[in-house]
Design a protein around this motif. Structure first.
Motif, PDB file in Angstrom:
ATOM      1  N   MET A   1       0.847  -1.168   0.000  1.00 31.72           N
ATOM      2  CA  MET A   1       0.000   0.000   0.000  1.00 31.72           C
ATOM      3  C   MET A   1       0.895   1.235   0.000  1.00 31.72           C
ATOM      4  N   ILE A   2       0.555   2.174  -0.869  1.00 28.35           N
ATOM      5  CA  ILE A   2       1.314   3.413  -0.990  1.00 28.35           C
ATOM      6  C   ILE A   2       0.480   4.547  -0.394  1.00 28.35           C
ATOM      7  N   GLU A   3       1.121   5.415   0.401  1.00 30.55           N
ATOM      8  CA  GLU A   3       0.425   6.578   0.950  1.00 30.55           C
ATOM      9  C   GLU A   3       1.042   7.836   0.377  1.00 30.55           C
ATOM     10  N   VAL A   4       0.182   8.726  -0.151  1.00 31.34           N
ATOM     11  CA  VAL A   4       0.652   9.987  -0.729  1.00 31.34           C
ATOM     12  C   VAL A   4      -0.220  11.116  -0.202  1.00 31.34           C
ATOM     13  N   ASN A   5       0.326  12.336  -0.229  1.00 31.13           N
ATOM     14  CA  ASN A   5      -0.488  13.480   0.167  1.00 31.13           C
ATOM     15  C   ASN A   5      -1.286  13.986  -1.027  1.00 31.13           C
ATOM     16  N   LEU A  17      -2.362   5.875 -10.938  1.00 31.62           N
ATOM     17  CA  LEU A  17      -3.363   5.008 -11.564  1.00 31.62           C
ATOM     18  C   LEU A  17      -2.711   3.808 -12.241  1.00 31.62           C
ATOM     19  N   ALA A  18      -1.531   3.993 -12.801  1.00 32.70           N
ATOM     20  CA  ALA A  18      -0.816   2.862 -13.396  1.00 32.70           C
ATOM     21  C   ALA A  18      -0.487   1.826 -12.324  1.00 32.70           C
ATOM     22  N   LYS A  19      -0.117   2.292 -11.143  1.00 32.14           N
ATOM     23  CA  LYS A  19       0.163   1.372 -10.029  1.00 32.14           C
ATOM     24  C   LYS A  19      -1.123   0.641  -9.598  1.00 32.14           C
ATOM     25  N   VAL A  20      -2.249   1.365  -9.586  1.00 40.07           N
ATOM     26  CA  VAL A  20      -3.524   0.750  -9.221  1.00 40.07           C
ATOM     27  C   VAL A  20      -3.885  -0.337 -10.225  1.00 40.07           C
ATOM     28  N   ILE A  21      -3.666  -0.083 -11.501  1.00 43.61           N
ATOM     29  CA  ILE A  21      -3.938  -1.077 -12.539  1.00 43.61           C
ATOM     30  C   ILE A  21      -3.113  -2.338 -12.298  1.00 43.61           C
ATOM     31  N   VAL A  39      -8.432   1.875  -5.093  1.00 40.75           N
ATOM     32  CA  VAL A  39      -8.192   0.433  -5.227  1.00 40.75           C
ATOM     33  C   VAL A  39      -8.630  -0.017  -6.612  1.00 40.75           C
ATOM     34  N   PRO A  40      -8.031  -1.090  -7.123  1.00 43.10           N
ATOM     35  CA  PRO A  40      -8.445  -1.588  -8.437  1.00 43.10           C
ATOM     36  C   PRO A  40      -9.854  -2.180  -8.366  1.00 43.10           C
ATOM     37  N   ILE A  41     -10.593  -2.044  -9.459  1.00 43.94           N
ATOM     38  CA  ILE A  41     -11.933  -2.618  -9.542  1.00 43.94           C
ATOM     39  C   ILE A  41     -11.798  -4.090  -9.879  1.00 43.94           C
TER      40      ILE A  41
END
Length: 84
Positions: A1-5, A17-21, A39-41
Protein backbone atom coordinates in the motif's frame (compact mmCIF):
# COMPACT_ATOMS: atom_id res chain seq x y z
CA UNK A 1 0.00 0.00 0.00
CA UNK A 2 1.31 3.41 -0.99
CA UNK A 3 0.43 6.58 0.95
CA UNK A 4 0.65 9.99 -0.73
CA UNK A 5 -0.49 13.48 0.17
CA UNK A 6 -3.11 15.34 -1.83
CA UNK A 7 -0.65 17.51 -3.75
CA UNK A 8 1.46 14.50 -4.76
CA UNK A 9 -1.68 12.62 -5.84
CA UNK A 10 -2.74 15.57 -7.97
CA UNK A 11 0.70 15.91 -9.54
CA UNK A 12 1.27 12.21 -10.23
CA UNK A 13 -2.27 10.95 -10.82
CA UNK A 14 -1.44 9.01 -14.01
CA UNK A 15 1.53 7.28 -12.37
CA UNK A 16 -0.58 6.37 -9.36
CA UNK A 17 -3.36 5.01 -11.56
CA UNK A 18 -0.82 2.86 -13.40
CA UNK A 19 0.16 1.37 -10.03
CA UNK A 20 -3.52 0.75 -9.22
CA UNK A 21 -3.94 -1.08 -12.54
CA UNK A 22 -1.04 -3.32 -11.48
CA UNK A 23 -2.97 -4.17 -8.29
CA UNK A 24 -1.47 -1.68 -5.81
CA UNK A 25 -3.68 0.24 -3.36
CA UNK A 26 -3.10 3.98 -2.94
CA UNK A 27 -4.06 5.93 0.20
CA UNK A 28 -4.43 9.70 -0.11
CA UNK A 29 -3.76 11.62 3.08
CA UNK A 30 -4.19 15.20 4.26
CA UNK A 31 -1.82 16.34 7.01
CA UNK A 32 -0.78 12.72 7.53
CA UNK A 33 -4.35 11.47 8.06
CA UNK A 34 -5.78 9.07 5.46
CA UNK A 35 -8.88 10.47 3.74
CA UNK A 36 -9.33 8.27 0.65
CA UNK A 37 -8.22 5.00 -0.86
CA UNK A 38 -7.86 4.15 -4.55
CA UNK A 39 -8.19 0.43 -5.23
CA UNK A 40 -8.45 -1.59 -8.44
CA UNK A 41 -11.93 -2.62 -9.54
CA UNK A 42 -12.50 -6.36 -9.41
CA UNK A 43 -13.06 -7.60 -12.94
CA UNK A 44 -15.76 -10.11 -13.74
CA UNK A 45 -14.26 -13.48 -14.61
CA UNK A 46 -17.32 -14.77 -16.42
CA UNK A 47 -18.08 -13.34 -19.81
CA UNK A 48 -21.15 -13.25 -21.95
CA UNK A 49 -22.56 -16.65 -22.82
CA UNK A 50 -24.30 -16.62 -26.21
CA UNK A 51 -27.72 -18.27 -26.13
CA UNK A 52 -28.08 -18.14 -22.35
CA UNK A 53 -31.47 -16.36 -22.63
CA UNK A 54 -32.88 -18.85 -25.14
CA UNK A 55 -36.50 -19.72 -24.37
CA UNK A 56 -37.00 -16.77 -22.01
CA UNK A 57 -38.17 -14.28 -24.65
CA UNK A 58 -41.23 -14.69 -26.85
CA UNK A 59 -42.59 -12.59 -29.70
CA UNK A 60 -46.33 -12.49 -30.25
CA UNK A 61 -47.51 -14.03 -33.51
CA UNK A 62 -49.30 -10.80 -34.46
CA UNK A 63 -46.53 -8.36 -33.56
CA UNK A 64 -46.41 -6.90 -37.08
CA UNK A 65 -50.15 -6.54 -37.79
CA UNK A 66 -51.59 -3.15 -38.62
CA UNK A 67 -52.58 -1.02 -35.63
CA UNK A 68 -55.85 0.82 -35.13
CA UNK A 69 -55.25 4.38 -36.48
CA UNK A 70 -57.18 5.86 -33.57
CA UNK A 71 -54.65 4.41 -31.10
CA UNK A 72 -51.80 6.54 -32.42
CA UNK A 73 -53.70 9.64 -33.53
CA UNK A 74 -52.09 11.81 -30.80
CA UNK A 75 -48.63 10.59 -31.86
CA UNK A 76 -49.30 11.75 -35.43
CA UNK A 77 -50.16 15.21 -34.18
CA UNK A 78 -46.85 15.40 -32.30
CA UNK A 79 -44.96 14.32 -35.41
CA UNK A 80 -46.65 17.00 -37.50
CA UNK A 81 -45.69 19.67 -34.97
CA UNK A 82 -42.08 18.46 -34.90
CA UNK A 83 -41.77 18.57 -38.70
CA UNK A 84 -42.89 22.19 -38.97
Amino acid sequence: MIEVNIQEARTHLYRLLAKVIEGEEIVIARAGRPIAKIVPIARSITGRVPGSERGKITIAADFDTACDPQTFSSARVVLRVCRS
